[in-house]
Design a protein around this motif. Structure first.
Motif, PDB file in Angstrom:
ATOM      1  N   GLU A   1       0.829  -1.204   0.000  1.00 33.02           N
ATOM      2  CA  GLU A   1       0.000   0.000   0.000  1.00 33.02           C
ATOM      3  C   GLU A   1       0.869   1.261   0.000  1.00 33.02           C
ATOM      4  O   GLU A   1       0.547   2.242  -0.677  1.00 33.02           O
ATOM      5  N   TYR A   2       1.948   1.232   0.732  1.00 34.21           N
ATOM      6  CA  TYR A   2       2.892   2.360   0.766  1.00 34.21           C
ATOM      7  C   TYR A   2       3.493   2.588  -0.625  1.00 34.21           C
ATOM      8  O   TYR A   2       3.575   3.715  -1.104  1.00 34.21           O
ATOM      9  N   ASP A   3       3.891   1.499  -1.279  1.00 35.48           N
ATOM     10  CA  ASP A   3       4.485   1.585  -2.610  1.00 35.48           C
ATOM     11  C   ASP A   3       3.480   2.151  -3.617  1.00 35.48           C
ATOM     12  O   ASP A   3       3.835   2.983  -4.458  1.00 35.48           O
ATOM     13  N   GLU A   4       2.218   1.727  -3.518  1.00 36.47           N
ATOM     14  CA  GLU A   4       1.173   2.277  -4.390  1.00 36.47           C
ATOM     15  C   GLU A   4       0.980   3.765  -4.122  1.00 36.47           C
ATOM     16  O   GLU A   4       0.793   4.549  -5.043  1.00 36.47           O
ATOM     17  N   TRP A   5       1.003   4.153  -2.863  1.00 37.54           N
ATOM     18  CA  TRP A   5       0.868   5.562  -2.486  1.00 37.54           C
ATOM     19  C   TRP A   5       2.002   6.382  -3.090  1.00 37.54           C
ATOM     20  O   TRP A   5       1.779   7.473  -3.605  1.00 37.54           O
ATOM     21  N   LEU A   6       3.228   5.849  -3.047  1.00 40.11           N
ATOM     22  CA  LEU A   6       4.365   6.541  -3.658  1.00 40.11           C
ATOM     23  C   LEU A   6       4.157   6.735  -5.148  1.00 40.11           C
ATOM     24  O   LEU A   6       4.426   7.815  -5.674  1.00 40.11           O
ATOM     25  N   ASP A   7       3.684   5.693  -5.808  1.00 37.09           N
ATOM     26  CA  ASP A   7       3.441   5.778  -7.257  1.00 37.09           C
ATOM     27  C   ASP A   7       2.391   6.839  -7.572  1.00 37.09           C
ATOM     28  O   ASP A   7       2.531   7.593  -8.523  1.00 37.09           O
ATOM     29  N   GLN A   8       1.325   6.910  -6.780  1.00 41.68           N
ATOM     30  CA  GLN A   8       0.286   7.910  -6.996  1.00 41.68           C
ATOM     31  C   GLN A   8       0.833   9.312  -6.775  1.00 41.68           C
ATOM     32  O   GLN A   8       0.524  10.229  -7.517  1.00 41.68           O
ATOM     33  N   ASP A   9       1.648   9.464  -5.749  1.00 44.25           N
ATOM     34  CA  ASP A   9       2.228  10.761  -5.424  1.00 44.25           C
ATOM     35  C   ASP A   9       3.137  11.244  -6.559  1.00 44.25           C
ATOM     36  O   ASP A   9       3.137  12.411  -6.892  1.00 44.25           O
ATOM     37  N   VAL A  10       3.881  10.334  -7.158  1.00 43.30           N
ATOM     38  CA  VAL A  10       4.780  10.678  -8.260  1.00 43.30           C
ATOM     39  C   VAL A  10       3.982  11.092  -9.490  1.00 43.30           C
ATOM     40  O   VAL A  10       4.336  12.013 -10.198  1.00 43.30           O
TER      41      VAL A  10
END
Length: 85
Positions: A74-83
């Motif tokens: 979930e953290y990794d997905e959040w990073l991708d969305q933020d980018v």
């Protein structure tokens, strides 16, 4: 901020520029490194004995690592969305 989150993402680019770590801040406290090949975590440092904490109950240990893997995903997905934004 009232309490420290259960999981914290950690980096140290000066020592390991590709390493992705998670610190488990509650008992049993430990640092784990993401293993891309096995798609799981390897324990890097145990500050408290994980096996002793759970009285050797493999299901509880596995459950903790599954919870950490879910959080990390979930953290990794959040990073991708933020980018992307």
């Amino acid at each position: 901020m009232g309490t420290i989150p259960k999981f914290l993402s950690c980096d140290n680019f000066m020592e390991d520029e590709d390493g992705e770590y998670v610190l488990h801040t509650e008992a049993p406290r430990f640092l784990a490194k993401w293993n891309e090949e096995e798609e799981g975590f390897d324990i890097v440092a145990e500050f408290e004995d994980i096996t002793a904490h759970f009285n050797g109950d493999e299901d509880k240990i596995t459950g903790l690592f599954e919870e950490m893997a879910t959080w990390y995903s979930e953290y990794d997905e959040w990073l991708d969305q933020d980018v992307e934004e």
